[in-house]
Design an enzyme around this catalytic site. Structure first.
Site, PDB file in Angstrom:
ATOM      1  N   GLY A 219      48.840  33.368  38.073  1.00 42.20           N
ATOM      2  CA  GLY A 219      49.591  33.306  36.827  1.00 42.20           C
ATOM      3  C   GLY A 219      50.311  34.614  36.577  1.00 42.20           C
ATOM      4  O   GLY A 219      50.655  35.336  37.515  1.00 42.20           O
ATOM      5  N   SER A 220      50.525  34.924  35.312  1.00 37.95           N
ATOM      6  CA  SER A 220      51.388  36.061  34.964  1.00 37.95           C
ATOM      7  C   SER A 220      50.606  37.378  34.968  1.00 37.95           C
ATOM      8  O   SER A 220      49.378  37.392  34.878  1.00 37.95           O
ATOM      9  CB  SER A 220      51.990  35.833  33.580  1.00 37.95           C
ATOM     10  N   THR A 223      48.384  38.010  31.770  1.00 41.53           N
ATOM     11  CA  THR A 223      47.130  37.252  31.801  1.00 41.53           C
ATOM     12  C   THR A 223      46.192  37.824  32.858  1.00 41.53           C
ATOM     13  O   THR A 223      44.975  37.909  32.637  1.00 41.53           O
ATOM     14  CB  THR A 223      47.392  35.761  32.065  1.00 41.53           C
ATOM     15  N   GLY A 224      46.738  38.234  33.988  1.00 46.72           N
ATOM     16  CA  GLY A 224      45.901  38.852  35.021  1.00 46.72           C
ATOM     17  C   GLY A 224      45.195  40.092  34.490  1.00 46.72           C
ATOM     18  O   GLY A 224      43.998  40.298  34.726  1.00 46.72           O
ATOM     19  N   GLU A 242      46.843  36.456  41.850  1.00 45.33           N
ATOM     20  CA  GLU A 242      48.158  36.124  42.429  1.00 45.33           C
ATOM     21  C   GLU A 242      49.129  36.084  41.262  1.00 45.33           C
ATOM     22  O   GLU A 242      49.134  35.121  40.487  1.00 45.33           O
ATOM     23  CB  GLU A 242      48.103  34.762  43.127  1.00 45.33           C
ATOM     24  N   CYS A 277      56.781  32.338  41.942  1.00 46.00           N
ATOM     25  CA  CYS A 277      56.460  33.765  41.987  1.00 46.00           C
ATOM     26  C   CYS A 277      57.213  34.452  43.110  1.00 46.00           C
ATOM     27  O   CYS A 277      57.582  35.606  43.027  1.00 46.00           O
ATOM     28  CB  CYS A 277      54.968  33.933  42.177  1.00 46.00           C
TER      29      CYS A 277
HETATM   30  P1  NAD Z   1      49.992  32.320  32.546  1.00 46.72           P
HETATM   31  O1  NAD Z   1      49.444  33.625  32.942  1.00 46.72           O
HETATM   32  O2  NAD Z   1      50.576  32.190  31.196  1.00 46.72           O
HETATM   33  O3  NAD Z   1      48.877  31.180  32.640  1.00 46.72           O
HETATM   34  C1  NAD Z   1      48.227  30.887  33.852  1.00 46.72           C
HETATM   35  C2  NAD Z   1      46.876  30.277  33.547  1.00 46.72           C
HETATM   36  O4  NAD Z   1      46.077  31.244  32.892  1.00 46.72           O
HETATM   37  C3  NAD Z   1      46.920  29.073  32.620  1.00 46.72           C
HETATM   38  O5  NAD Z   1      45.984  28.113  33.064  1.00 46.72           O
HETATM   39  C4  NAD Z   1      46.488  29.655  31.295  1.00 46.72           C
HETATM   40  O6  NAD Z   1      45.891  28.709  30.444  1.00 46.72           O
HETATM   41  C5  NAD Z   1      45.476  30.680  31.746  1.00 46.72           C
HETATM   42  N1  NAD Z   1      45.219  31.751  30.775  1.00 46.72           N
HETATM   43  C6  NAD Z   1      46.053  32.259  29.842  1.00 46.72           C
HETATM   44  N2  NAD Z   1      45.440  33.236  29.140  1.00 46.72           N
HETATM   45  C7  NAD Z   1      44.185  33.351  29.652  1.00 46.72           C
HETATM   46  C8  NAD Z   1      43.084  34.194  29.366  1.00 46.72           C
HETATM   47  N3  NAD Z   1      43.142  35.117  28.405  1.00 46.72           N
HETATM   48  N4  NAD Z   1      41.958  34.050  30.100  1.00 46.72           N
HETATM   49  C9  NAD Z   1      41.892  33.143  31.087  1.00 46.72           C
HETATM   50  N5  NAD Z   1      42.908  32.298  31.395  1.00 46.72           N
HETATM   51  C10 NAD Z   1      44.042  32.416  30.690  1.00 46.72           C
HETATM   52  O7  NAD Z   1      51.047  31.942  33.673  1.00 46.72           O
HETATM   53  P2  NAD Z   1      52.051  30.698  33.702  1.00 46.72           P
HETATM   54  O8  NAD Z   1      53.096  30.986  32.693  1.00 46.72           O
HETATM   55  O9  NAD Z   1      51.309  29.413  33.674  1.00 46.72           O
HETATM   56  O10 NAD Z   1      52.633  30.835  35.187  1.00 46.72           O
HETATM   57  C11 NAD Z   1      53.721  31.644  35.479  1.00 46.72           C
HETATM   58  C12 NAD Z   1      53.294  32.936  36.120  1.00 46.72           C
HETATM   59  O11 NAD Z   1      52.472  32.686  37.250  1.00 46.72           O
HETATM   60  C13 NAD Z   1      54.460  33.740  36.647  1.00 46.72           C
HETATM   61  O12 NAD Z   1      54.296  35.091  36.324  1.00 46.72           O
HETATM   62  C14 NAD Z   1      54.385  33.534  38.145  1.00 46.72           C
HETATM   63  O13 NAD Z   1      55.004  34.530  38.903  1.00 46.72           O
HETATM   64  C15 NAD Z   1      52.922  33.465  38.359  1.00 46.72           C
HETATM   65  N6  NAD Z   1      52.593  32.808  39.627  1.00 46.72           N
HETATM   66  C16 NAD Z   1      52.137  33.557  40.676  1.00 46.72           C
HETATM   67  C17 NAD Z   1      51.881  32.960  41.908  1.00 46.72           C
HETATM   68  C18 NAD Z   1      51.406  33.752  43.094  1.00 46.72           C
HETATM   69  O14 NAD Z   1      50.915  33.154  44.047  1.00 46.72           O
HETATM   70  N7  NAD Z   1      51.529  35.067  43.105  1.00 46.72           N
HETATM   71  C19 NAD Z   1      52.079  31.591  42.059  1.00 46.72           C
HETATM   72  C20 NAD Z   1      52.539  30.870  40.974  1.00 46.72           C
HETATM   73  C21 NAD Z   1      52.788  31.480  39.766  1.00 46.72           C
END
Ligand code: NAD
Length: 475
Positions: A219-220, A223-224, A242, A277
């Protein structure tokens, strides 16, 4: 949701509605799990893990291959739902199911590589290290490929003998239900649990759960970082990340303009409205080719068929959701306001069918200073920027002038330049004369703020094991 082999709603009774991003019509809803549901899911996973680890790697592998076959058999239903729920085009979506199935089979076949070592530490004793599972693993999925990530990310932890709790994204969560059905048919109850819900609630509770020692997040960046902080507040946990990218595509003077333009468009992954991503969203072009490449790329972007994602000829659908669309449009608007030169796009497509829904035309900016918001931040949308350079050192400096470091592309037949650029670029995954494609078995992962860990490879499998060293002492 799937908890302990049963399809369940959230105990609190709340739901999250999902809209079709192409027209904003209600499509379905998923349970909004709370900490109480997470507790049930982790407990079920903990009970099931004991029996799962006790199976041989071949028994586990056979079940993962059966799951892969189930997903392939269900592919049409999955992709029709996924196209409507995500906005990703139906013509490109079969690959998501195929990739998920391929990773289940790949990791199942890799199980014998979970090897330890023997160390000749004493002449008569035996000193060995072995790999054991963590127990209950959490995997948290993003919205851009919700089915592919949720399914493919089961493979490594399950192969290693862990049970898994998957948290699907709050936007585009519906295909999680189809994955839950398939897992429910194939796997022993509790080995895979699938929960839906808000990140700050269900996701956070999962990360903080004391019985979850290994977390794999996609994810983003914000959030990471939040997950690292939350995990660290509770216990020492193994977290792999990731995250996002702002990936450079360096075009050298010997490149073929048509091939580069086609690759620049392919590298943007417009089938997912640029929401990948790994999208190469910063074109860095040698000044001798700059105008011709920009013209060719703009022409190809203008020619893309933006249409309902269920149209098999669509080449791009809408952006995934309202909040994300608003952010993409705001980044475009502020970049224009700051003097950014918009070559094409930057607004909704013309036509009645695009006035509702989260549409944005493929968009190209020129930003020689590498300074606009659309160039500095991960837009995660259909927005590409182009800048020119005079010498390769300058290009590499621009490529590295970002907190991200996920992918990079270099286009040239100059071997020396390719070697120099690929060795000095700060990114975890580099293509020479390629874009976008992942290759099964090669580690995928980011540097800098793009993440921690390498997936899609033996490294991913091993990361779901922990080392134990055992000494047989000779007396
Ligand atoms: P996001 O970080 O908003 O959410 C991802 C997941 O995290 C969701 O399931 C969300 O509910 C969960 N989440 C949110 N807050 C949380 C918390 N505090 N604790 C635990 N879980 C939580 O990301 P998104 O908007 O769904 O996806 C887009 C992002 O993901 C972009 O930045 C993209 O680059 C990245 N991404 C990376 C890869 C990779 O392999 N590097 C692949 C796909 C997407």
């Amino acid at each position: 949701m799937l908890i302990d082999g049963e399809r369940v709603a959230a105990q609190g009774g709340d739901w999250i509605d999902s809209l079709n991003p192409a027209n904003e019509q209600a499509l379905g809803r998923v349970p909004a799990a709370t900490a109480a549901d997470v507790e049930l899911a982790v407990a079920a996973a903990g009970r099931a893990q004991v029996g799962w680890q006790a199976l041989s790697i071949f028994e586990r592998g056979a079940l993962l291959k059966t799951l892969a076959a189930e997903l392939r058999a269900e592919a049409q239903a999955i992709i029709e739902l996924e196209a409507q729920d995500t906005g990703n085009t139906i013509g490109a979506l079969p690959a998501d199911v195929a990739i998920a199935a391929a990773y289940l089979e790949f990791f199942a076949g890799l199980a014998t590589e979970m090897k330890g070592e023997t160390v000749p530490a004493t002449p008569a004793g035996l000193h060995v290290s072995i790999r054991e599972p963590f127990g209950v693993v959490a995997r948290i999925a993003p919205f851009n490929h919700p089915f592919m990530f949720a399914a493919a990310h089961l493979a490594a932890p399950l192969t290693a003998g862990n049970s898994v709790v998957v948290k699907t994204p709050e936007s585009s969560p519906l295909s999680g239900g189809l994955l839950a059905e398939a897992c429910g048919r194939v796997l022993p109850p509790g080995v895979v649990n699938i929960i839906s819900g808000w990140g700050h609630e269900a996701g956070d509770a999962l990360v903080r759960h004391p019985d979850v020692h290994r977390i794999g997040f996609t994810g983003s960046v914000p959030t990471g970082l939040a997950i690292q902080r939350a995990a660290a507040e509770v216990a020492v946990k193994s977290v792999s990340l990731e995250l996002g990218g702002k990936n450079p595509f360096i075009v050298l003077p010997d490149a073929d303009v048509d091939k580069v333009a086609a690759a620049a468009v392919a590298g943007m992954n417009f089938s997912w409205a640029g929401q990948s991503c790994g999208s190469t969203s910063r074109l860095l072009i040698h000044e001798s080719l700059f105008d011709s490449v920009v013209d060719a790329v703009a022409a190809k972007m203008d020619a893309l068929k933006v249409a309902n994602p269920l149209d098999p000829t669509a080449q791009m659908g809408p952006v995934n959701n309202a909040a994300h669309h608003a952010r993409v449009m705001q980044l475009i608007d502020t970049s224009v306001a700051q003097g950014g030169r918009l070559v094409t796009g930057g607004r909704r497509p013309d036509g009645e069918q695009f006035q509702r829904g989260f549409w944005c035309r493929p968009t190209l900016f020129i930003d020689h200073e590498n300074s606009l918001p659309i160039t500095r931040e991960e837009v995660f949308g259909p927005v590409l920027s182009a800048a020119r350079w005079q010498n390769l050192d300058e290009a590499i400096a621009m490529a590295n002038d970002t907190p991200f470091g996920l992918t990079a592309a270099i286009w040239t037949n100059d071997l020396d330049a390719a070697l120099r650029a690929s060795r000095t670029i700060e990114a975890g995954y580099v293509w020479i004369n390629g874009v976008s494609q992942h290759y099964v078995g090669t580690p995928f992962g980011g540097w800098k703020n793009s993440g921690l860990g390498g997936e899609e490879s033996l490294a991913e499998l091993l990361s779901y094991t922990r080392n134990k060293t055992i000494h047989f002492i000779s007396h």
